[in-house]
Motif scaffolding. Sequence first.
Motif, short mmCIF file in Angstrom:
data_model
loop_
_atom_site.label_atom_id
_atom_site.label_comp_id
_atom_site.label_asym_id
_atom_site.label_seq_id
_atom_site.Cartn_x
_atom_site.Cartn_y
_atom_site.Cartn_z
N ASP A 81 -53.47 27.68 -42.68
CA ASP A 81 -53.54 26.08 -42.80
C ASP A 81 -55.32 25.32 -42.20
O ASP A 81 -55.97 26.29 -41.63
N VAL A 82 -55.10 24.20 -42.70
CA VAL A 82 -56.76 23.53 -42.94
C VAL A 82 -56.83 22.63 -42.18
O VAL A 82 -55.95 21.36 -42.79
N ASN A 83 -57.62 22.07 -41.74
CA ASN A 83 -57.03 20.58 -40.46
C ASN A 83 -58.49 19.93 -41.74
O ASN A 83 -58.85 20.04 -42.05
N MET A 84 -57.83 18.67 -42.12
CA MET A 84 -58.70 17.88 -42.96
C MET A 84 -58.39 16.37 -42.65
O MET A 84 -58.27 16.22 -42.30
N ILE A 85 -59.73 15.56 -42.80
CA ILE A 85 -59.84 14.23 -42.79
C ILE A 85 -58.47 13.67 -43.88
O ILE A 85 -58.10 13.82 -44.96
N ASP A 86 -57.34 12.97 -43.42
CA ASP A 86 -56.14 12.24 -44.32
C ASP A 86 -56.77 11.61 -44.33
O ASP A 86 -57.72 9.79 -44.68
N PRO A 87 -56.94 11.78 -46.40
CA PRO A 87 -57.57 10.94 -47.23
C PRO A 87 -56.75 9.19 -47.64
O PRO A 87 -57.35 7.95 -47.48
N PHE A 88 -55.18 9.64 -47.19
CA PHE A 88 -54.18 8.40 -47.19
C PHE A 88 -54.39 7.06 -46.56
O PHE A 88 -54.81 6.12 -46.56
N THR A 127 -58.87 9.72 -39.78
CA THR A 127 -57.91 10.87 -38.78
C THR A 127 -57.49 11.90 -38.90
O THR A 127 -58.86 12.43 -40.42
N VAL A 128 -57.80 13.04 -38.58
CA VAL A 128 -57.56 14.49 -38.78
C VAL A 128 -55.52 14.35 -39.30
O VAL A 128 -54.47 14.23 -38.23
N ASN A 129 -56.05 15.13 -40.24
CA ASN A 129 -54.32 15.75 -40.55
C ASN A 129 -54.83 17.04 -40.59
O ASN A 129 -55.23 17.96 -40.74
N TYR A 130 -52.92 17.79 -41.35
CA TYR A 130 -53.18 19.21 -41.58
C TYR A 130 -53.27 19.37 -43.52
O TYR A 130 -51.92 18.39 -43.52
N ASN A 131 -53.47 20.15 -44.02
CA ASN A 131 -53.06 20.23 -45.53
C ASN A 131 -52.27 20.47 -46.75
O ASN A 131 -51.75 19.65 -46.49
N ARG A 132 -50.92 20.69 -45.35
CA ARG A 132 -49.15 21.03 -46.33
C ARG A 132 -48.77 19.37 -45.81
O ARG A 132 -48.11 19.27 -46.91
N ASP A 133 -49.28 19.06 -44.65
CA ASP A 133 -48.87 17.26 -44.33
C ASP A 133 -49.44 16.53 -45.72
O ASP A 133 -48.54 15.29 -46.24
N TYR A 146 -44.68 3.84 -44.99
CA TYR A 146 -45.79 4.84 -44.14
C TYR A 146 -46.68 4.92 -45.54
O TYR A 146 -46.50 5.23 -46.70
N LYS A 147 -47.69 4.76 -45.22
CA LYS A 147 -49.17 4.88 -45.97
C LYS A 147 -49.79 5.83 -46.26
O LYS A 147 -51.25 6.01 -46.69
N SER A 148 -49.76 6.95 -44.92
CA SER A 148 -50.39 7.96 -44.97
C SER A 148 -49.73 9.55 -44.32
O SER A 148 -48.92 8.58 -43.46
N PRO A 149 -49.67 10.27 -44.23
CA PRO A 149 -49.60 11.27 -43.06
C PRO A 149 -48.93 10.91 -42.01
O PRO A 149 -48.63 11.48 -40.54
N THR A 150 -50.87 10.32 -41.37
CA THR A 150 -50.72 10.07 -39.76
C THR A 150 -49.91 9.07 -39.26
O THR A 150 -49.68 9.08 -38.40
#
Length: 494
Positions: A233-240, A249-255, A275-279
């Motif tokens: 798993d990798v933490n990422m900035i939520d591009p959506f 905001t921060v989310n992770y790759n699988r989401d 929803y507009k994003s995983p966050t």
Amino acid sequence: MKKIGFDNEKYITLQSQNIRDRISMFGDKLYMEFGGKLFDDFHASRVLPGFAPDSKVQMLLELKDDAEIVIAINADAIEKNKRRGDLGITYDLDTLRLIDAFRGIGLYVGSVVITCFTGQPLALAFENRLKSLGIKTYRHYPIAEYPSNIPLIVSEEGFGKNDYIETDRKLVIVTAPGPGSGKMATCLSQLYHEHKRGIKAGYAKFETFPIWNIPLKHPVNVAYEAATADLNDVNMIDPFHLEAYGTTTVNYNRDIEIFPVLNSMMEKILGESPYKSPTDMGVNMAGFAICDDDACIDAANQEIIRRYYTALGNVRQGLGEQSEVSKIELLMNQLKISVEDRPVIKAAANKASLTGNPATAIELPNGKIITGKTSSLLGASSSMVLNALKELAGIPDELDLLSPIIIEPIQKMKTEILGNHNPRLHVDEVLIALSICAATSDLASKALDQVKKLKGLEAHSTVILARVDEQTFRKLGVNLTCEPKYQTKKLYHS
């Protein structure tokens, strides 16, 4: 004494209200994926000092009349005998433990779903065991090109092949023994089947980590990456979220990878996605309950080092991959932390160097480090525990809590009657002996009263401990790490 860094009461209040708000968004049914450990989230309690391991359950109890639980377990995890790092039991056994635990507090467990099922022999055996116990069991199957091929996934050849899980209540909690169990895919599959049946259903995600409103490289978020190194798993900035709101905001790759699938399904079910994003789809107020950031940073850094030693031990025992060690090393380098930041490691190594035998060390609440050495009567861990209890009780070090008269008959029982080769007392045997002595000895009684103070303390061993000692330390709540080597050169270690 460890500082509290997390306001648990505030968290429960905020999180409970947000769950109620999310339920009100949908009509007939809400599938809520619960990330992390639902019943006993020890990882969260370690990196967020003050977080109660059963916080999620306490919130659910307020909704228990409307809620049922579905437990997802990955067939590959069953086949590989994957274990929970904190409890040391396999995922299939933990599934049974969770069912008992949920039922024991009045929560309704509706069924178990075995995900990624391809006929694995151990998964089949577990399925039969569940059915013999009267537990409803379902199968979900791998889908080719998941999660990228949305037309295939959202079709009769994708989710349509999965068993439809029959549920009775408005709020369906999907949880699992550990990460990578297929909780989200289970929820999405159910939405597909509910839509076919004309039932309006929604989805939300209860996830503690990564925490979306603290920095990407905050140690608390990095500790989550270390905890899931085996899943990569990798933490990422939520591009959506960034595109929709202009907010980082921060989310992770699988989401993030699965979000287009969820978005597409929501549009099919509701006409448009809420929803507009995983966050957006997450319900996570943990970041708002951090009350001492420095305390959480210190706790998270220690967790990352512990995860590093766990990975090293798993590789040594053939239970993990070197890539997991390498990933955690990289995370430690990014945060500029090392094993030198865990004082008990050096203390144990110094004691072992002086004695020429395995040693252990534990750090007390006041910062003092107590060590234990290997002797003819006691293993190093047993010696350390007794020394720590004496220090906590204010008993002079030169006074013995256990007389050889007490220890020797136990050794005789172990070796001459039970057939054990190692005469030294393990930690659990020492504690039992101490409890017996406490009936007639004030010193032993005083020391025994200190056992509960061991919870949450940091300890290190210069060798991999016997499983019975590891399990005892878990029960005591001691955060143990071990060097990735055995005391002997034998091929079999119990």
